[in-house]
Design a protein around this motif. Structure first.
Motif, mmCIF file in Angstrom:
data_model
loop_
_atom_site.group_PDB
_atom_site.id
_atom_site.type_symbol
_atom_site.label_atom_id
_atom_site.label_comp_id
_atom_site.label_asym_id
_atom_site.label_seq_id
_atom_site.Cartn_x
_atom_site.Cartn_y
_atom_site.Cartn_z
ATOM 1 N N LEU A 298 1.036 -1.230 0.034
ATOM 2 C CA LEU A 298 0.060 -0.021 -0.022
ATOM 3 C C LEU A 298 0.914 1.011 -0.088
ATOM 4 N N ILE A 299 0.556 2.128 -0.785
ATOM 5 C CA ILE A 299 1.538 3.400 -0.971
ATOM 6 C C ILE A 299 0.685 4.572 -0.982
ATOM 7 N N ASN A 300 0.999 5.636 0.005
ATOM 8 C CA ASN A 300 0.049 6.649 -0.083
ATOM 9 C C ASN A 300 0.509 7.540 -0.974
ATOM 10 N N ASP A 301 -0.427 9.050 -0.935
ATOM 11 C CA ASP A 301 0.065 9.806 -2.020
ATOM 12 C C ASP A 301 1.164 10.606 -1.687
ATOM 13 N N LEU A 302 2.051 10.307 -0.724
ATOM 14 C CA LEU A 302 3.349 10.847 -0.548
ATOM 15 C C LEU A 302 4.442 9.951 -1.213
ATOM 16 N N GLY A 303 3.865 8.646 -1.648
ATOM 17 C CA GLY A 303 4.908 7.800 -2.306
ATOM 18 C C GLY A 303 5.328 6.621 -0.977
ATOM 19 N N ASP A 304 4.745 7.146 0.157
ATOM 20 C CA ASP A 304 5.344 6.245 1.300
ATOM 21 C C ASP A 304 4.544 4.888 1.316
ATOM 22 N N HIS A 305 5.565 3.852 1.771
ATOM 23 C CA HIS A 305 4.801 2.430 1.843
ATOM 24 C C HIS A 305 3.988 2.634 3.389
ATOM 25 N N THR A 306 2.767 2.133 3.443
ATOM 26 C CA THR A 306 1.905 2.095 4.561
ATOM 27 C C THR A 306 1.247 0.783 4.811
ATOM 28 N N LYS A 307 1.044 0.569 6.213
ATOM 29 C CA LYS A 307 0.349 -0.667 6.215
ATOM 30 C C LYS A 307 -1.159 -0.830 6.204
ATOM 31 N N GLU A 308 -1.780 0.435 6.424
ATOM 32 C CA GLU A 308 -3.232 0.269 6.175
ATOM 33 C C GLU A 308 -3.933 1.798 5.749
ATOM 34 N N ALA A 309 -5.118 1.727 5.319
ATOM 35 C CA ALA A 309 -5.701 2.925 4.855
ATOM 36 C C ALA A 309 -7.108 2.873 5.347
ATOM 37 N N GLY A 310 -7.528 3.806 6.200
ATOM 38 C CA GLY A 310 -9.037 4.010 6.589
ATOM 39 C C GLY A 310 -9.954 4.958 5.838
ATOM 40 N N PRO A 311 -11.224 5.013 6.336
ATOM 41 C CA PRO A 311 -12.088 5.804 5.340
ATOM 42 C C PRO A 311 -11.608 7.134 5.045
ATOM 43 N N SER A 312 -11.830 7.536 3.663
ATOM 44 C CA SER A 312 -11.544 8.736 2.978
ATOM 45 C C SER A 312 -9.991 8.621 2.424
ATOM 46 N N VAL A 313 -9.435 7.741 2.875
ATOM 47 C CA VAL A 313 -7.889 7.709 2.713
ATOM 48 C C VAL A 313 -7.592 7.003 1.157
ATOM 49 N N PRO A 314 -7.063 7.830 0.234
ATOM 50 C CA PRO A 314 -6.544 6.918 -1.042
ATOM 51 C C PRO A 314 -5.342 6.477 -0.721
#
Ligand code: GDP
Ligand code: MG
Length: 370
Positions: A298-314
């Protein structure tokens, strides 16, 4: 009636095809592994081999997909999801870029922001706002056509030196049809020919009465270029969001919408998921349209790897077997077998639709059914 090949049935039961052929031979029927049998026969065989059979129907697929309704006490506030729409050259891209540049706190100085089709900003008051930045109209209509409700609020950009134009009207109609509230951003107020008042008056003929004229549509004068009044625009979004009382249960398997998807060299199928309910986690089994997979990264909008994403998070999701499509609804399911069941069912339905359209030889019909 539905049919299945002996091979496929064997695969699903994790048995050898020859065992099914032997079984059918008891009734004197000779079969090849590629032969098709009807679903009733398949059910009998499966039960005979000691399996419990669950037939998959459209209702079943949808029901399993939507899952249980959340209880009121499990709901917590979530960030509003905003789409910027407006006529070409009125400043949609400039506004998206300006908002992001002014409100993204990157961990490292000069940190690179990623384009993943959506991003989230945190405004000075601490509230978060999610923006979808896939090209406005196309994405919005494609998603709506698939029945996905993605956006909570539309920011309609109208250039103060150009006024209401055809795509402005189109955007108004889309937002109204989707029952999504509009906030007007009167842009380019820095330009010599700017006439914000004219914009307000022109909007009246499309049944949009802005606040300063006694109506209830919030309007903010901005300049994306000079970054004037962007804070006021974001405050208006927060205000509108409060009225909407946006909430979701973060503590359940995730579902939501794919806002962007592509096949990337070296990375494989990549989909940007906008989570609407629940929390998407590494290792989850995810289904989107007729694509599925185990979430590998999972990669967030900053380009960082992340473990999870909750509501409204792309987040960008890696691990799909094929690329999903923008506008596909996604959901996390309990296991791989369930994921296969759903995607195979959808693939069969899609082929049937194509076959029917093909027989009738009508391109128009085909387009309508896609
Ligand atoms: P879009 O087609 O709606 O995405 O519009 P763009 O963001 O690409 O902007 C179209 C043009 O208008 C570009 O040349 C921008 O630099 C310019 N523009 C956008 N916002 C402003 C503004 O606030 N003031 C001025 N003067 N120009 C702007
Ligand atoms: Mg643009």
């Amino acid at each position: 009636p539905d049919v299945i090949t002996i091979q496929e049935l064997a695969n699903r039961m994790a048995e050898r095809g020859v065992e099914i052929i032997k079984y059918l031979m008891k009734d004197g029927a000779m079969h090849k592994i590629t032969d098709v049998i009807d679903s009733d026969t398949a059910q009998l065989i499966a039960e005979e081999f000691g399996h419990t059979v669950r037939r998959v129907s459209e209702a079943d697929v949808e029901e399993g997909f939507i899952g249980e309704k959340d209880k009121e006490e499990d709901l917590v506030p979530r960030a509003p999801v905003v789409t910027i729409m407006g006529h070409v050259d009125h400043g949609k891209t400039s506004l998206l870029d300006a908002v992001r540049a002014a409100n993204v706190v990157s961990q490292e100085a000069g940190g690179i922001t990623q384009h993943i089709g959506a991003y989230q900003v945190t405004i000075p008051s601490g509230q978060k706002i999610t923006f979808i930045d896939t090209p406005g109209h196309a994405a919005f209509t494609a998603m709506r056509a698939r029945g996905a409700k993605v956006t909570d609020i539309v920011i309609l950009v109208v250039a103060a030196d150009d006024g209401v134009k055809p795509q402005t009207i189109e955007a108004i109609n889309h937002a109204k049809a989707a029952d999504v509230p509009i906030i007007i951003a009167i842009n380019k107020i820095d330009k010599p020919g700017a006439d914000p008042q004219r914009v307000r008056t022109e909007l009246l003929s499309h049944e949009i009465v802005v606040e300063s004229m006694g109506g209830d549509t919030l309007e903010i004068e901005v300049s994306a270029l000079k970054r004037t009044n962007l804070d006021a625009l974001l405050e208006a979004v927060v205000l509108q969001a409060e009225v909407l009382e946006l909430k979701a249960n973060p503590d359940r398997p995730a579902d939501g919408v794919i806002v962007e998807a592509k096949l990337e060299r070296g990375r494989g199928p990549v989909g940007t998921a906008l989570v609407q309910r629940g929390t998407l986690k590494l290792g989850d089994i995810i289904v989107a349209g007729s694509a599925w997979g185990r979430v590998r990264a999972l990669i967030n909008d900053l380009g960082d790897h992340t473990k999870e994403a909750g509501p409204s998070v792309p987040v960008e999701v890696l691990g799909f077997d094929t690329a999903p499509e923008a506008g596909d609804q996604f959901a996390v399911v309990e296991n791989e077998a369930r994921a296969r069941e759903i995607t195979e069912y959808r693939e069969r339905e899609r082929r049937k639709t194509l076959a029917v359209a093909g027989q009738r030889g009508s391109l128009e019909q085909l387009m309508n059914q896609l």
